[in-house]
Write an enzyme that holds these catalytic residues in place. Sequence first.
Site, PDB file in Angstrom:
ATOM      1  N   HIS A  56      58.467  19.278  10.183  1.00  0.00           N
ATOM      2  CA  HIS A  56      58.038  19.993   8.976  1.00  0.00           C
ATOM      3  C   HIS A  56      58.125  19.117   7.719  1.00  0.00           C
ATOM      4  O   HIS A  56      57.509  19.420   6.712  1.00  0.00           O
ATOM      5  CB  HIS A  56      58.774  21.334   8.813  1.00  0.00           C
ATOM      6  CG  HIS A  56      60.156  21.233   8.246  1.00  0.00           C
ATOM      7  ND1 HIS A  56      61.262  21.038   9.016  1.00  0.00           N
ATOM      8  CD2 HIS A  56      60.604  21.314   6.976  1.00  0.00           C
ATOM      9  CE1 HIS A  56      62.344  20.997   8.244  1.00  0.00           C
ATOM     10  NE2 HIS A  56      61.968  21.173   6.991  1.00  0.00           N
ATOM     11  N   HIS A  61      63.214  13.843  10.814  1.00  0.00           N
ATOM     12  CA  HIS A  61      62.677  13.908   9.450  1.00  0.00           C
ATOM     13  C   HIS A  61      62.790  12.585   8.680  1.00  0.00           C
ATOM     14  O   HIS A  61      61.836  12.107   8.088  1.00  0.00           O
ATOM     15  CB  HIS A  61      63.417  14.975   8.642  1.00  0.00           C
ATOM     16  CG  HIS A  61      63.426  16.323   9.288  1.00  0.00           C
ATOM     17  ND1 HIS A  61      62.350  16.818   9.974  1.00  0.00           N
ATOM     18  CD2 HIS A  61      64.380  17.289   9.341  1.00  0.00           C
ATOM     19  CE1 HIS A  61      62.643  18.035  10.422  1.00  0.00           C
ATOM     20  NE2 HIS A  61      63.872  18.335  10.055  1.00  0.00           N
ATOM     21  N   LYS A 110      75.640  17.977   5.401  1.00  0.00           N
ATOM     22  CA  LYS A 110      75.793  19.395   5.045  1.00  0.00           C
ATOM     23  C   LYS A 110      76.945  19.493   4.049  1.00  0.00           C
ATOM     24  O   LYS A 110      77.833  18.640   4.030  1.00  0.00           O
ATOM     25  CB  LYS A 110      76.155  20.213   6.288  1.00  0.00           C
ATOM     26  CG  LYS A 110      75.136  20.128   7.419  1.00  0.00           C
ATOM     27  CD  LYS A 110      74.000  21.081   7.226  1.00  0.00           C
ATOM     28  CE  LYS A 110      73.060  21.108   8.408  1.00  0.00           C
ATOM     29  NZ  LYS A 110      71.770  21.695   8.080  1.00  0.00           N
ATOM     30  N   GLU A 170      72.387  18.507   1.632  1.00  0.00           N
ATOM     31  CA  GLU A 170      72.293  19.967   1.596  1.00  0.00           C
ATOM     32  C   GLU A 170      73.617  20.547   1.142  1.00  0.00           C
ATOM     33  O   GLU A 170      74.678  19.997   1.445  1.00  0.00           O
ATOM     34  CB  GLU A 170      71.985  20.512   2.988  1.00  0.00           C
ATOM     35  CG  GLU A 170      70.638  20.087   3.512  1.00  0.00           C
ATOM     36  CD  GLU A 170      70.357  20.716   4.862  1.00  0.00           C
ATOM     37  OE1 GLU A 170      69.740  21.792   4.884  1.00  0.00           O
ATOM     38  OE2 GLU A 170      70.777  20.150   5.877  1.00  0.00           O
TER      39      GLU A 170
HETATM   40  C1  BG6 Z   1      65.956  21.270   9.967  1.00  0.00           C
HETATM   41  C2  BG6 Z   1      67.381  21.035  10.385  1.00  0.00           C
HETATM   42  O1  BG6 Z   1      65.078  20.572  10.804  1.00  0.00           O
HETATM   43  O2  BG6 Z   1      65.807  20.816   8.619  1.00  0.00           O
HETATM   44  C3  BG6 Z   1      68.328  21.791   9.478  1.00  0.00           C
HETATM   45  O3  BG6 Z   1      67.546  21.484  11.729  1.00  0.00           O
HETATM   46  C4  BG6 Z   1      68.090  21.401   8.037  1.00  0.00           C
HETATM   47  O4  BG6 Z   1      69.682  21.544   9.822  1.00  0.00           O
HETATM   48  C5  BG6 Z   1      66.612  21.509   7.686  1.00  0.00           C
HETATM   49  O5  BG6 Z   1      68.838  22.290   7.222  1.00  0.00           O
HETATM   50  C6  BG6 Z   1      66.361  20.899   6.317  1.00  0.00           C
HETATM   51  O6  BG6 Z   1      65.035  21.143   5.952  1.00  0.00           O
HETATM   52  P1  BG6 Z   1      64.621  21.166   4.419  1.00  0.00           P
HETATM   53  O7  BG6 Z   1      63.149  21.384   4.441  1.00  0.00           O
HETATM   54  O8  BG6 Z   1      65.396  22.281   3.778  1.00  0.00           O
HETATM   55  O9  BG6 Z   1      65.022  19.834   3.852  1.00  0.00           O
END
Ligand code: BG6
Length: 501
Positions: free
Chosen positions: A192, A254, A350, A230
């Site tokens: 994503h 990612h 986290k 995060e």
């Molecule tokens: C997900 C992870 O793929 O991406 C999560 O499994 C994480 O642990 C999330 O919180 C973060 O996505 P974004 O778009 O909030 O940066």
Amino acid sequence: MRNGDPCVLVILGASGDLTHRKLIPAMYEMHQAGTLSKFSCILGVSRSKKTDEQWRTELAVWVQKQVKRFDASSWKEFSQRIYYEPGDAAIAEPYQRLGARITQLNSQHSCRGNVLFFMSVAPELYEPIVDQIGSAGLVTEGHRWCSLNQSERSWQRIIVEKPFGNNDASAASLNRSLGRVFDEEAIYRIDHYLGKEVVQSLLAFRFANSIFEPLWNNQYIDHVQITAAEVVGVGQRIAFYDATGAIRDMIQSHLMQVLAFVAMEPPTSFGADHIRSEKIKVIDALQLPDPNRLGDFGALGQYGASSDEKAYTELDGVKPGTTTETFAALRMEFVNWRWAGVPFFIRTGKRMAAKRTQIAIQFKPPAANLFQSVMPGHLSGNRMVIEIAPNEQFSLRFAAKRPGHMSISNVEMMMDYAKAFASEAVEAYGPLMIDAMRGDQCLYKHRLEVEGAWRAIMPFLDERSNGIRKGSQLNYAAGSWGPKAADDLLAREGRAWFNPM
Ligand code: BG6
């Protein structure tokens, strides 16, 4: 932009969190935007027994919560195209019914025989489900769909969620299983982050301008930092997270993609083959760390307790004595002409001080400091910060003379997406799924990218990493920027993390 082709979207894992929070809201937004073909429908599959109507009612609650521009009448229209079929997709039993239902929906909605499977189940079910899809004969790509244009070929494609495997061997095995049923052109490995505007706009930034690219190399760039911090902890996904950890959860997927977009060579065109082959090439150029000196290449950590959440190691469901990392900082280097000698520091965690996803490009200082008398020592060098979240911004720091007498200060030039373009953000899954519906793999990962990314991080995951997984200095306070070991990683080289205020 071309709309999605007509199709039946089959969501395997219809009762899961991803389906509720992301996939259905995203498809509803695409319906509102008019990019989801009118000749398409959604079939959810999961083990719990419920009717179409019950599932629609459940989904309405989620969609209202997730979509800002929810509107009752467009939801009603959209929800009439949503169906449900109970069954365990990992075994053969439901496939006859499933096949019949897909055929019936295909003709009811004139979907031209096109089917898009979305694997939204637990990762250990991916291979059994792909095998069942294959054995049930649901992939017949190329067969003509007679009720419409004779020359139109139908397609069947599959979107596979992360985590894509648990290590290099399991990822390769999953790729083989998928390859036995689907052609590589029909396999969509979703990430994503590639749906995020700023990540995509990195390509425009680098390759639709001429002033940045000449500086984008080891002659001008000192180092690069990629941060995905995060504030939240591991939440309800404790068992999953404890078996996964920050490197697998964020870096392998990612952040490797972000890294590849920052570091890749210019592709020949903005086509999937060209972009993906450049990403494969650059990921392949990552140097593996010396296994005897892993501590010089990585720092891992676990978050401590705070007033509102237990320490990671004390959460119910976390294995006693767990060494799973909730924070990771890795130092990576490419062995290629553009980047040799430029460290790329990647960190994620986290329970950190702020939600911030950003790329910081630190340029080298000017060769000589002509301003010694007013600014002793080294000039600091330009810094470009590309913020992906929570704001979408590009900023460039440079030195300027202060008004009045001669003295130098750093100032910032900024491009803010929300101000420059008046557009509302949509859920990243929506446009990505529409891409899969129109056969565009530009923003999806190739088999070799995924396998290359695993190869690059394996030393930090296997037993060689034990040395950097243990030790109290690796714990970090909730609400901080990570363990001291992560600061040391850069401090050893006279560098420091760029922590946003
Ligand atoms: C997900 C992870 O793929 O991406 C999560 O499994 C994480 O642990 C999330 O919180 C973060 O996505 P974004 O778009 O909030 O940066």
